[in-house]
Each structure stands twice: as C-alpha cells, then as structure tokens.
Scaffold this motif. Sequence first.
Motif, PDB file in Angstrom:
ATOM      1  N   PHE A 188      -6.491   0.765   9.942  1.00  6.50           N
ATOM      2  CA  PHE A 188      -6.861   1.437  11.185  1.00  6.50           C
ATOM      3  C   PHE A 188      -6.552   0.552  12.394  1.00  6.50           C
ATOM      4  CE2 PHE A 188      -9.944   2.088  14.576  1.00  6.50           C
ATOM      5  CZ  PHE A 188      -9.924   3.449  14.783  1.00  6.50           C
ATOM      6  N   THR A 189      -6.960  -0.693  12.323  1.00  2.35           N
ATOM      7  CA  THR A 189      -6.773  -1.609  13.449  1.00  2.35           C
ATOM      8  C   THR A 189      -5.300  -1.877  13.706  1.00  2.35           C
ATOM      9  OG1 THR A 189      -8.897  -2.670  12.963  1.00  2.35           O
ATOM     10  CG2 THR A 189      -7.373  -3.876  14.367  1.00  2.35           C
ATOM     11  N   MET A 190      -4.542  -2.100  12.653  1.00  3.43           N
ATOM     12  CA  MET A 190      -3.109  -2.367  12.817  1.00  3.43           C
ATOM     13  C   MET A 190      -2.375  -1.183  13.437  1.00  3.43           C
ATOM     14  SD  MET A 190      -2.017  -5.399  11.745  1.00  3.43           S
ATOM     15  CE  MET A 190      -0.373  -5.223  11.063  1.00  3.43           C
ATOM     16  N   LYS A 191      -2.717   0.017  13.009  1.00  2.00           N
ATOM     17  CA  LYS A 191      -2.072   1.213  13.557  1.00  2.00           C
ATOM     18  C   LYS A 191      -2.433   1.399  15.032  1.00  2.00           C
ATOM     19  CE  LYS A 191      -1.546   3.968   9.332  1.00  2.00           C
ATOM     20  NZ  LYS A 191      -1.927   5.216   8.626  1.00  2.00           N
ATOM     21  N   PHE A 230      -2.980  -2.720  -1.685  1.00  2.09           N
ATOM     22  CA  PHE A 230      -1.572  -2.302  -1.772  1.00  2.09           C
ATOM     23  C   PHE A 230      -1.351  -0.999  -1.010  1.00  2.09           C
ATOM     24  CE2 PHE A 230      -1.856  -4.348  -6.212  1.00  2.09           C
ATOM     25  CZ  PHE A 230      -1.592  -5.605  -5.689  1.00  2.09           C
ATOM     26  N   THR A 231      -2.235  -0.034  -1.227  1.00  4.31           N
ATOM     27  CA  THR A 231      -2.141   1.258  -0.530  1.00  4.31           C
ATOM     28  C   THR A 231      -2.242   1.062   0.969  1.00  4.31           C
ATOM     29  OG1 THR A 231      -3.136   2.426  -2.405  1.00  4.31           O
ATOM     30  CG2 THR A 231      -3.201   3.535  -0.266  1.00  4.31           C
ATOM     31  N   VAL A 232      -3.206   0.251   1.372  1.00  6.35           N
ATOM     32  CA  VAL A 232      -3.443   0.016   2.796  1.00  6.35           C
ATOM     33  C   VAL A 232      -2.259  -0.683   3.446  1.00  6.35           C
ATOM     34  CG1 VAL A 232      -4.809  -1.417   4.377  1.00  6.35           C
ATOM     35  CG2 VAL A 232      -5.959   0.070   2.734  1.00  6.35           C
ATOM     36  N   PHE A 233      -1.756  -1.723   2.817  1.00  9.92           N
ATOM     37  CA  PHE A 233      -0.663  -2.465   3.460  1.00  9.92           C
ATOM     38  C   PHE A 233       0.655  -1.704   3.420  1.00  9.92           C
ATOM     39  CE2 PHE A 233       1.152  -6.134   5.406  1.00  9.92           C
ATOM     40  CZ  PHE A 233       0.069  -6.736   6.010  1.00  9.92           C
ATOM     41  N   ASN A 234       0.861  -0.894   2.382  1.00  5.81           N
ATOM     42  CA  ASN A 234       2.035  -0.012   2.383  1.00  5.81           C
ATOM     43  C   ASN A 234       1.948   0.965   3.549  1.00  5.81           C
ATOM     44  OD1 ASN A 234       3.303  -1.108   0.152  1.00  5.81           O
ATOM     45  ND2 ASN A 234       2.304   0.279  -1.301  1.00  5.81           N
ATOM     46  N   GLY A 235       0.720   1.443   3.833  1.00  2.69           N
ATOM     47  CA  GLY A 235       0.525   2.342   4.972  1.00  2.69           C
ATOM     48  C   GLY A 235       0.858   1.668   6.287  1.00  2.69           C
ATOM     49  N   ILE A 236       0.514   0.410   6.416  1.00  2.00           N
ATOM     50  CA  ILE A 236       0.817  -0.345   7.640  1.00  2.00           C
ATOM     51  C   ILE A 236       2.319  -0.517   7.803  1.00  2.00           C
ATOM     52  CG2 ILE A 236       0.626  -2.614   8.734  1.00  2.00           C
ATOM     53  CD1 ILE A 236      -2.154  -2.839   7.355  1.00  2.00           C
ATOM     54  N   ILE A 237       2.992  -0.946   6.741  1.00  2.37           N
ATOM     55  CA  ILE A 237       4.445  -1.163   6.796  1.00  2.37           C
ATOM     56  C   ILE A 237       5.165   0.132   7.151  1.00  2.37           C
ATOM     57  CG2 ILE A 237       6.483  -1.739   5.428  1.00  2.37           C
ATOM     58  CD1 ILE A 237       4.675  -3.670   3.819  1.00  2.37           C
ATOM     59  N   ASP A 238       4.805   1.226   6.470  1.00  2.00           N
ATOM     60  CA  ASP A 238       5.450   2.522   6.719  1.00  2.00           C
ATOM     61  C   ASP A 238       5.224   2.982   8.156  1.00  2.00           C
ATOM     62  OD1 ASP A 238       6.297   2.536   4.116  1.00  2.00           O
ATOM     63  OD2 ASP A 238       4.749   3.924   3.395  1.00  2.00           O
ATOM     64  N   TYR A 239       4.009   2.772   8.656  1.00  2.00           N
ATOM     65  CA  TYR A 239       3.680   3.222  10.015  1.00  2.00           C
ATOM     66  C   TYR A 239       4.503   2.476  11.053  1.00  2.00           C
ATOM     67  CZ  TYR A 239       0.852   4.862  13.929  1.00  2.00           C
ATOM     68  OH  TYR A 239       0.431   5.449  15.098  1.00  2.00           O
ATOM     69  N   TYR A 240       4.596   1.171  10.917  1.00  2.00           N
ATOM     70  CA  TYR A 240       5.357   0.374  11.886  1.00  2.00           C
ATOM     71  C   TYR A 240       6.848   0.693  11.814  1.00  2.00           C
ATOM     72  CZ  TYR A 240       1.667  -2.513  13.863  1.00  2.00           C
ATOM     73  OH  TYR A 240       0.577  -2.949  14.590  1.00  2.00           O
ATOM     74  N   LYS A 241       7.337   1.006  10.635  1.00  2.00           N
ATOM     75  CA  LYS A 241       8.748   1.396  10.511  1.00  2.00           C
ATOM     76  C   LYS A 241       8.998   2.747  11.172  1.00  2.00           C
ATOM     77  CE  LYS A 241       9.991  -1.251   6.376  1.00  2.00           C
ATOM     78  NZ  LYS A 241      10.375  -1.201   4.939  1.00  2.00           N
ATOM     79  N   LYS A 242       8.089   3.700  10.974  1.00  2.00           N
ATOM     80  CA  LYS A 242       8.237   5.023  11.588  1.00  2.00           C
ATOM     81  C   LYS A 242       8.163   4.947  13.108  1.00  2.00           C
ATOM     82  CE  LYS A 242       6.498   7.703   7.668  1.00  2.00           C
ATOM     83  NZ  LYS A 242       5.389   8.535   7.132  1.00  2.00           N
ATOM     84  N   GLN A 243       7.372   4.001  13.619  1.00  2.00           N
ATOM     85  CA  GLN A 243       7.250   3.826  15.065  1.00  2.00           C
ATOM     86  C   GLN A 243       8.425   3.038  15.647  1.00  2.00           C
ATOM     87  OE1 GLN A 243       4.774   5.325  16.875  1.00  2.00           O
ATOM     88  NE2 GLN A 243       4.129   6.211  14.925  1.00  2.00           N
TER      89      GLN A 243
END
Length: 360
Positions: A188-191, A230-243
């Motif tokens: 949440f914080t990273m996003k 793993f789920t959480v950090f994959n979500g962070i990586i994917d979000y930053y790539k999409k942005q």
Amino acid sequence: MDRKLVKISIIVPVFNIASYVKKCIESILSQSFDEYELILVDDGSTDESLKILQDYERLNSKKIKVISQSNQGQGEARNVGIKIAKGEYLLFVDGDDYLAQEALTYLAYIVKREQADVVAFDLANVDYNGNMLGVLSGVSKEGGLKEQTVKEYLITIPPTPCKLWKKDLLLKKDIWFRSKVWYEDLEFTMKALAHVKKIYYTPMQLYFYVHRNNSTMNNKIFVEKNSDIFTVFNGIIDYYKKQGIFQIYIKEIEYLAVLHVLYYATVRVNRIDKSSTLQKEIYEYITKNFPTFKDNLYLDLLESDQRKELNYIINQRYDLLYRKYFWSRKLKDDFKQIIEERGFDFIINIYKKYKCFSIK
C-alpha cells in the motif's frame, strides 16, 4: 451520527484485542484537536472487542462509527474505513497501539501550513506497560520538520500508521490494501508513494507501537504466512512497471526487497523454525528478481548487526543466523532472571568485585 466533513478520519481495525483497544480509543478521544472522526472496524472478533467498541459508540455517537464484519483481515478492514471516511486526511491506527498526546493537533498544523500529501513521523516501540524499546525513525536523524523527496522516503518505508495520508490521493489513484495477506502495509505504502508530490517528515514520536508476546508473527503455525511477501512484492514490481517508473526507482525497490524480503522475512522465519525451506525460497526469489542486489549502495545504511545477519543469509548459513539469535535471547533472559531473583544490587556487586563489564 452527525458525520459532517472533518479534517482527519482515524481508521482503527480491531480483531480480538479486548485487553488493548480501550487504551487505543482513549488516546484518540483525549486529543484536544476536535475535527476528526473515529471509525472502528471490528474484523470478526470472538472476544469482547466488539462490545467494547459499541459501548464507546453509544457514549460518543457524534464522533465514533463502529462497523462489524466477518473476518477478512486487517487490509480489508482498513478498506472499509476508507470507503466511508469523511475526512480530508486519513490516519491508520492499529487497535492495540495508541497515539501520543496532541498528535492530531500537531499533524493538523503541519498539513495546514505545508499542504502536504503525506506527513510522516516517528514510531516509538513500547511494551505492554509503556516501557520504551526503541524508535523507528525516518531518514532524517537530526533537525525538525523537513520536506523529503520520494526517493529519500522510499528507503525508510516505516509502517502505514506512521503517516497521515491525503485521502484524494488514494482515491484518485485507486489505491487499496490487499486483503488477507501479511505485509499489506508495504505494498500500500509503495503504491501510494509513487504518486506523492509533497512529503513532510517530523522526528516527533506521535505513535506508540505495542509489542505483544502472542503476536502471530511469533507463532510457528504462521511461518508459511511469510510467503505472502512474494505476492506483495510482485504487486509492487508490477505496479511500478505499469506506471512506467520502475527504472527510476529500481535501486530503491531493490534495496527494499533486500531489506523486507531477504532480511526481515528470513529472520522472522528463522527465529520460529530454523530448518524451514522457506528461507531458501526467499533467497532464490531475490537472486531471480534482483541478481545484482549485493552491489546496492543503500546496503551501507544497514547497521553492523544487520549486515552480519544478512551475510549469514546470503551464504545460506541459517544455523549461524539462529545461533546468534538464540544466544542473544538466552543472555537477555538469564540476565533478567538474575535481576528478578537476586536484585540489581547483586549485579552491581559482581561488577565492583570483578569489573567484568561496563555499566553506563
């Protein structure tokens, strides 16, 4: 309940913490700042927690809103609070923690003066009796209130309760907590920080985090829940790539992966079950996603003990990692037992006789 537009909405998820939640609520109700609402979300408690919340709501119906739901996890409980919040800013407080006196007054003063998207502050770690165990600080170690860049704040990443969030920022970018996982704070914080324009940090300790002996983080049954990272950090990586900003913050994200995935998660698992295969899975995850992590310059920020433990993890010497923890804990327990049985004067007399350690 007359819930007009308020300055701050305080969202408190609650689950089976009847012996703690009163102190949390009282710390909020005793604030002199009055432009707030308190949203208490009971997440399917089976103890007296819900009754306690409802009693407070009856006595303070203009200020308090209680929501009861089946157990869906802390993340979803916070989401429910966000959806009904009337405040311009959001403050998340865990139900077993509490606020410092005048915390809301100070935070409201900062947001009015600086018009910040986020105001961050320090967290004091305390035991059940309020004894200080340490302080979780932002990147600034000296001075008072200051503006920080997103990169500066990313590498500190303290928990969600250490921040006052502008609600519109979260709603416009559709940022919510992931449900039923551990480490949802981190994602949440990273996003959210990916969209922040103005962050202000103050070194004031406005939040008290209470350490509990029966925390699920210390329960062997929940060792495997650490794989949620793993789920959480994959979500962070994917979000930053999409942005389209992953490469801009890649070194910060890599450092946080080392810190939260490789270091913190491994240490948590190791202290509960030193033979768990999850430790190796964590290491393989890091080497696959961040193959050059050993060269990250931010690793210099780690304290000497952390660097030593990280080296054990990198070399997959989980036995040494556990041994270091075991003997450190045993020495502390033995020292505590001696004081309880013979008193602190006994320790002083040993020192005077042998001068075998220093007393500061």
